[in-house]
Motif scaffolding. Sequence first.
Motif, PDB file in Angstrom:
ATOM      1  N   LEU A 153     -19.438  12.405   3.008  1.00 21.37           N
ATOM      2  CA  LEU A 153     -20.289  13.635   3.359  1.00 21.37           C
ATOM      3  C   LEU A 153     -20.706  14.256   1.888  1.00 21.37           C
ATOM      4  CD1 LEU A 153     -20.960  16.306   4.964  1.00 21.37           C
ATOM      5  CD2 LEU A 153     -18.613  17.200   4.248  1.00 21.37           C
ATOM      6  N   LYS A 154     -19.914  13.700   0.813  1.00 20.65           N
ATOM      7  CA  LYS A 154     -20.294  14.096  -0.692  1.00 20.65           C
ATOM      8  C   LYS A 154     -21.991  13.323  -0.950  1.00 20.65           C
ATOM      9  CE  LYS A 154     -18.434  14.763  -5.027  1.00 20.65           C
ATOM     10  NZ  LYS A 154     -17.386  14.428  -5.969  1.00 20.65           N
ATOM     11  N   GLU A 155     -21.874  12.030  -0.439  1.00 18.19           N
ATOM     12  CA  GLU A 155     -23.127  11.376  -0.804  1.00 18.19           C
ATOM     13  C   GLU A 155     -24.280  11.956   0.067  1.00 18.19           C
ATOM     14  OE1 GLU A 155     -20.313  10.056  -0.350  1.00 18.19           O
ATOM     15  OE2 GLU A 155     -19.803   9.519  -2.501  1.00 18.19           O
ATOM     16  N   PHE A 156     -23.872  12.355   1.189  1.00 17.42           N
ATOM     17  CA  PHE A 156     -25.072  12.934   2.333  1.00 17.42           C
ATOM     18  C   PHE A 156     -25.478  14.265   1.324  1.00 17.42           C
ATOM     19  CE2 PHE A 156     -26.026  15.868   5.603  1.00 17.42           C
ATOM     20  CZ  PHE A 156     -27.170  15.450   6.200  1.00 17.42           C
ATOM     21  N   LYS A 157     -24.799  15.215   0.922  1.00  9.46           N
ATOM     22  CA  LYS A 157     -25.154  16.368   0.404  1.00  9.46           C
ATOM     23  C   LYS A 157     -26.034  15.990  -0.745  1.00  9.46           C
ATOM     24  CE  LYS A 157     -21.327  19.598   1.918  1.00  9.46           C
ATOM     25  NZ  LYS A 157     -20.304  20.382   1.643  1.00  9.46           N
ATOM     26  N   SER A 158     -25.383  15.147  -1.533  1.00 12.53           N
ATOM     27  CA  SER A 158     -26.282  14.606  -2.777  1.00 12.53           C
ATOM     28  C   SER A 158     -27.598  14.232  -2.449  1.00 12.53           C
ATOM     29  CB  SER A 158     -25.682  13.669  -3.535  1.00 12.53           C
ATOM     30  OG  SER A 158     -26.220  13.151  -4.575  1.00 12.53           O
ATOM     31  N   LEU A 159     -27.764  13.501  -1.265  1.00 14.72           N
ATOM     32  CA  LEU A 159     -29.118  13.091  -0.847  1.00 14.72           C
ATOM     33  C   LEU A 159     -29.955  14.100  -0.522  1.00 14.72           C
ATOM     34  CD1 LEU A 159     -28.121   9.933   0.948  1.00 14.72           C
ATOM     35  CD2 LEU A 159     -29.363   9.892  -1.163  1.00 14.72           C
ATOM     36  N   VAL A 160     -29.351  15.194   0.492  1.00 13.87           N
ATOM     37  CA  VAL A 160     -30.207  16.207   0.767  1.00 13.87           C
ATOM     38  C   VAL A 160     -30.645  16.998  -0.431  1.00 13.87           C
ATOM     39  CG1 VAL A 160     -30.187  18.433   2.203  1.00 13.87           C
ATOM     40  CG2 VAL A 160     -28.924  16.118   3.030  1.00 13.87           C
ATOM     41  N   ARG A 161     -29.819  17.332  -1.479  1.00 14.90           N
ATOM     42  CA  ARG A 161     -30.395  18.036  -2.527  1.00 14.90           C
ATOM     43  C   ARG A 161     -31.193  17.530  -3.224  1.00 14.90           C
ATOM     44  NH1 ARG A 161     -24.453  19.165  -2.832  1.00 14.90           N
ATOM     45  NH2 ARG A 161     -24.308  17.425  -4.562  1.00 14.90           N
ATOM     46  N   TRP A 162     -31.151  16.160  -3.313  1.00  9.42           N
ATOM     47  CA  TRP A 162     -32.222  15.558  -4.252  1.00  9.42           C
ATOM     48  C   TRP A 162     -33.475  15.637  -3.124  1.00  9.42           C
ATOM     49  CZ3 TRP A 162     -35.678  11.614  -3.379  1.00  9.42           C
ATOM     50  CH2 TRP A 162     -36.433  11.371  -4.607  1.00  9.42           C
ATOM     51  N   ILE A 163     -33.546  15.545  -2.142  1.00  7.07           N
ATOM     52  CA  ILE A 163     -34.711  15.615  -1.481  1.00  7.07           C
ATOM     53  C   ILE A 163     -35.416  16.984  -1.348  1.00  7.07           C
ATOM     54  CG2 ILE A 163     -35.604  15.362   0.932  1.00  7.07           C
ATOM     55  CD1 ILE A 163     -33.873  13.104   1.658  1.00  7.07           C
ATOM     56  N   ARG A 164     -34.559  17.926  -1.491  1.00  3.92           N
ATOM     57  CA  ARG A 164     -34.958  19.361  -1.444  1.00  3.92           C
ATOM     58  C   ARG A 164     -35.500  19.626  -2.782  1.00  3.92           C
ATOM     59  NH1 ARG A 164     -36.396  22.137   2.677  1.00  3.92           N
ATOM     60  NH2 ARG A 164     -35.171  24.040   2.053  1.00  3.92           N
ATOM     61  N   GLY A 165     -35.002  19.310  -3.926  1.00  3.05           N
ATOM     62  CA  GLY A 165     -35.245  19.518  -5.333  1.00  3.05           C
ATOM     63  C   GLY A 165     -36.202  18.448  -6.069  1.00  3.05           C
ATOM     64  N   SER A 166     -36.447  17.652  -5.376  1.00  5.05           N
ATOM     65  CA  SER A 166     -37.501  16.479  -5.800  1.00  5.05           C
ATOM     66  C   SER A 166     -38.621  16.984  -6.356  1.00  5.05           C
ATOM     67  CB  SER A 166     -37.669  15.369  -5.057  1.00  5.05           C
ATOM     68  OG  SER A 166     -38.542  14.298  -5.774  1.00  5.05           O
ATOM     69  N   CYS A 167     -39.333  16.729  -7.497  1.00  6.49           N
ATOM     70  CA  CYS A 167     -40.637  17.173  -7.965  1.00  6.49           C
ATOM     71  C   CYS A 167     -41.741  15.822  -7.895  1.00  6.49           C
ATOM     72  CB  CYS A 167     -40.820  17.640  -9.280  1.00  6.49           C
ATOM     73  SG  CYS A 167     -39.834  19.200  -9.267  1.00  6.49           S
ATOM     74  N   HIS A 168     -41.340  14.724  -6.930  1.00  5.79           N
ATOM     75  CA  HIS A 168     -42.111  13.944  -6.697  1.00  5.79           C
ATOM     76  C   HIS A 168     -43.259  14.024  -6.025  1.00  5.79           C
ATOM     77  CE1 HIS A 168     -43.519   9.685  -5.259  1.00  5.79           C
ATOM     78  NE2 HIS A 168     -42.805   9.337  -6.547  1.00  5.79           N
ATOM     79  N   LYS A 169     -44.599  13.513  -6.299  1.00  7.95           N
ATOM     80  CA  LYS A 169     -45.709  13.970  -5.661  1.00  7.95           C
ATOM     81  C   LYS A 169     -45.567  13.822  -4.020  1.00  7.95           C
ATOM     82  CE  LYS A 169     -47.808   9.277  -5.874  1.00  7.95           C
ATOM     83  NZ  LYS A 169     -49.074   8.491  -6.250  1.00  7.95           N
ATOM     84  N   ASP A 170     -44.724  12.896  -3.601  1.00  2.00           N
ATOM     85  CA  ASP A 170     -44.671  12.779  -2.128  1.00  2.00           C
ATOM     86  C   ASP A 170     -43.161  13.655  -1.597  1.00  2.00           C
ATOM     87  OD1 ASP A 170     -46.732  11.335  -1.881  1.00  2.00           O
ATOM     88  OD2 ASP A 170     -45.542   9.331  -2.410  1.00  2.00           O
ATOM     89  N   ALA A 171     -42.659  14.649  -2.293  1.00  2.00           N
ATOM     90  CA  ALA A 171     -41.307  15.036  -2.059  1.00  2.00           C
ATOM     91  C   ALA A 171     -41.390  16.065  -0.717  1.00  2.00           C
ATOM     92  CB  ALA A 171     -41.009  15.886  -3.182  1.00  2.00           C
ATOM     93  N   LYS A 172     -42.698  16.595  -0.487  1.00  2.00           N
ATOM     94  CA  LYS A 172     -42.752  17.415   0.624  1.00  2.00           C
ATOM     95  C   LYS A 172     -43.032  16.548   2.030  1.00  2.00           C
ATOM     96  CE  LYS A 172     -43.266  21.122   2.523  1.00  2.00           C
ATOM     97  NZ  LYS A 172     -42.170  22.142   2.675  1.00  2.00           N
TER      98      LYS A 172
END
Length: 491
Positions: A153-172
């Motif tokens: 669960l901890k790793e899953f939350k970390s992945l979701v937070r990264w996807i939501r907070g990423s500034c990569h050009k393809d993040a959306k």
Amino acid sequence: MDPRLREAAQTGDFNYFYSLIEENASVLNDIDTESFAETPLHVAASAGQIAFAVEMMNLKPSFARTLNQAGFSPIHLALQNKKTLFVHRLLEMDKDLVRVKGREGKTPFHYAAELGEPEELLNDFLEACPECIEDVTVHGETALHIALKCNKLKEFKSLVRWIRGSCHKDAKLWEERILNWKDEQGNTVLHIAALENQPEAVRLLVKCRDVVDVNAKNSENLTALEYISKCDENDESTENQRPVPNRSEITKILRAATPRMHPFMAILDFDEELMLPYVKRVITHIARRRENISNGMRNALLVVITLVITATYQSSLSPPGGVWQGDNSNTSSKSNYASINTSNSSTLAGEPHGPGTTVMQKNTFVVFWTYNTLTLLTTLGLTAFLLPGGSIALLLLVPLSLLCSSYMLSMSILSPTPFWSKVNTILSIVFIMLLLLPYPRLFNERRRAQMKSELSPRAVLKSKKFYIKIFFFLVAALCFTVIMLQNWLHS
């Protein structure tokens, strides 16, 4: 593989290794011709021999992507044996190794999500190669699917937070695709979280309702709520099975879940669970928009913005109608002002005007100041928005802040009343204080670089001394400016 070569890789003995090369110069080429083979790099990865692995990478870079008979690459073996330093060293040499697909299509990134140790390894993989978030296994599973199925669960939350907070050009795009990705059975991560009875993960996904489709259906044409209801019925009807898990909390969350929210409303929605407060979410949204601007468009916008800034700043030096000249007496100013604007000479007669102040009336000046200041601040904000990321771009904010400060000083001199003069002086001090904003981020970047050993200790110390000198110089300049402005305000 020659047992002697295996022994040399296990012990990291370079002399023994090159003595084998002298006996048979094509020993590495013979291994490289096989489709599946255990290479010396595989042995070094299992044993954690970093120096020997680097030497092997220099001699045969293809070994890093070769799979052994079990379907694992060297970096897969290093992860399985918890050789974290070895993994980081290979990534420094080739960051794309994180996307090498092994057995069942699993990449090292997938194994990191499955193993969950160490905790920071997932973030290191994403920082080295953000595109690895798109990789799926032969079963159509993303790293999020794997983390949930392995109860990480901890790793899953970390992945979701990264996807939501990423500034990569393809993040959306990643938000839309990864969080709604379906495996071979058509199950999204929401289906898996509900099936595995993980209410925290379900609650987290429901909060991402601007991108997560709560009503998505799997291959059985069932939503997550319908899916767990069917599974509970099947478990109850089957004998000699484990106890039926209590999914009442998940059922309650899914029933209360609202449909997908508009992205603009999601920006305004405070989400404490994702650790993305309002300001950070707005900054993330702006940063994503900046990454999607092409270089041609960026250059064209900067040219137009430069012209607007030049014209706006020039108006503070030469305001419409001109300025009063001479001393503060009415006789010395009348003649000068009459040559500029004779229509208002009667209304302004008898009022003292300081030299250098604008001839505009108070209300006219307020309108002019408001429009001009908003134009300047908007264009300077757009300039900061269009600048690429990095330390150099942060340092460019220094002259932009100084430009705003000098503009406010010019407006304080032009102000027709003491009140507006003091307002502009205070704003000038505020913009000088903005000079200190880039430095926390600069120090943070240097600290991260030191932690990753990208800089030698001497280079880190030298760079810190340089930034500390600039910091104290700006603080001294700020204090001197504040003192001078205070004396000027009380004069």
